[in-house]
Design an enzyme around this catalytic site. Structure first.
Site: not given
Ligand SMILES: [Zn+2]
Length: 429
Positions: A91, A93, A212, A253, A273, A342
């Site tokens: 996970h 970005h 996603k 998510h 999460h 994240d």
């Molecule tokens: Zn994320």
């Protein structure tokens, strides 16, 4: 038909000489002399091993005494070091940075995000993460980044990328910072069965390796509630059916308990999460074998160092107050876990801090924690045959640290040696 024939002719003209050239090129061998090799499946440490690498692949792992260097071999001495497979973060970005000033968010461009991606891909690789699953980027910048890394233009990890995140109008994956006269919308916004099917197909058309989605509200978005479900069960079922039929996994998510349950029942491959996961969600995930991807270190970093606008900050406090206890409960109940961070919510390169939280805050066994970042993550990505362990035939994705990480996982926050696909990117021994 004519076009098809001409493409076939072109392929035969160009592909055959390339294959012939590859077969006749001399095979450069690299011998990685490891002080200790850690088997992340068993936790066993084998002393004085040599990993033989040819091209981008591990050819063999044998006792060093039995592998002598031949003329032309490249020898890398990692004596005294503990060697293990490169880590995987499912996970990230990479095209985004931790800056939540709303004006800067609104003035981002694909060019800026591409530059971020080039910088962050290198940082992540040098931190020992040789593979990432990038779950959300605008403008398909992640597709171009993946392709540039694979072409050798820029250094970075092996990547699977999602392209734009699918979400409902006004949801966590939309853009909610401007009033209606600006008509601003997230790239992946789609409502209703037909629209989500179209969006899945469009993302795949433009290069996505996985899909996603936003099943619930989120923290770093304006005007939505992390506990509220966003996509309906039926919309998510349609997304999963299309994605799986087209050979793509789905990452959802989801913070709220109902969204976790619905996404799981719809058949997604991972819940990202999972902050408000309850017993019903845990039971459903165990039954289906759905992975949980907690992203816990970001809460510690954010509470210490984050600067959030007020409409994000309260949500961050609320979620942080409950997430670790709920994730711990899910972990103890036996839900499969893959490591995700994240990264972008906090600075890239700190990814291994997530392991410290698993072991030293929620009580995961050190070997189980290492498995979240290796074998489990590879399994979730469908890349077990390529990475996640050091075995013949897999990518030569190899890292080294100064001590056995099973004694102290924090040693993985200071990786000294990184090889990805047989190429050395870092050697600070
Ligand atoms: Zn994320």
């Amino acid at each position: 038909m004519t076009r098809r024939i001409s493409v076939a002719v072109l392929l035969s003209l160009f592909a055959l000489p390339l294959i012939a050239a590859a077969q006749t090129a001399p095979a450069q061998r690299t011998l990685v002399r490891a002080g200790h090799v850690l088997d992340v499946k068993t936790g066993k440490l084998a002393d004085a091993q040599t990993i033989v690498v040819i091209g981008d692949t591990i050819q063999s792992i044998q006792p060093t005494a039995s592998v002598s260097a031949q003329p032309g071999d490249k020898v890398i001495d990692l004596g005294g070091m503990t060697v293990m497979p490169g880590m995987i973060d499912v996970h990230t970005h990479l095209t985004m940075n931790p800056d939540f000033d709303p004006y800067r968010e609104l003035t981002s461009t694909s060019a800026k995000e591409a530059i971020n991606g080039v910088v962050n891909a290198r940082t992540t690789l040098l931190a020992g993460f040789t593979t990432v699953r990038n779950v959300g980027a605008s403008g398909f910048v992640d597709v171009d980044l993946r392709d540039a890394i694979n072409a050798g233009q820029v250094p970075g990890p092996h990547m699977q990328v999602s392209g734009p995140l699918l979400g409902i109008t006004g949801g966590h994956c939309d853009e909610n910072l401007l009033p209606i006269q600006y008509h601003l919308q997230g790239d992946g916004v789609a409502d209703g069965i037909a629209a989500v099917q179209h969006k899945v197909r469009e993302n795949i058309k433009y290069g996505a390796d996985l899909i996603k989605i936003c099943a619930t509200g989120g923290v770093l978005s304006k005007g939505d509630d992390p506990q509220a479900s966003q996509y309906t069960l039926e919309e998510m079922q349609a997304i999963v059916a299309d994605a799986h039929r087209l050979g793509r996994k789905v990452a959802a998510h989801a913070h709220g308990a109902q969204g976790i349950l619905w996404a799981t029942e719809a058949g997604v491959d991972s819940i990202e999460h999972g902050s408000y996961i309850n017993d019903e969600g845990i039971a459903a995930m165990k039954k289906r074998g759905t992975y949980l991807v907690p992203t816990l270190y970001l809460e510690d970093w954010m509470l210490q160092s984050g600067h959030l606008p007020p409409f994000y900050e309260q949500k961050m406090k609320d979620v942080s107050a409950v997430a670790k206890a709920n994730i711990k409960h899910a972990m103890q109940a036996g839900v499969k876990i893959a490591l995700g961070t994240d990264a972008a919510v906090y600075p890239h390169g700190l990814n291994a801090h997530e392991l410290d939280v698993y072991v030293n805050q929620i009580g995961m066994a050190p070997l189980a924690a290492l498995q979240t970042a290796t074998v489990n993550a590879a399994d979730l990505m469908g890349w077990t045959a390529k990475t996640g362990t050091l075995e013949p035939g897999k990518w030569a994705d190899i890292i080294a640290v100064e001590k056995n990480p099973l004694e102290d996982v924090r040693v993985l926050e200071d990786v000294k040696f990184v090889m990805k696909g047989g190429v050395v990117y870092k050697n600070e021994r």
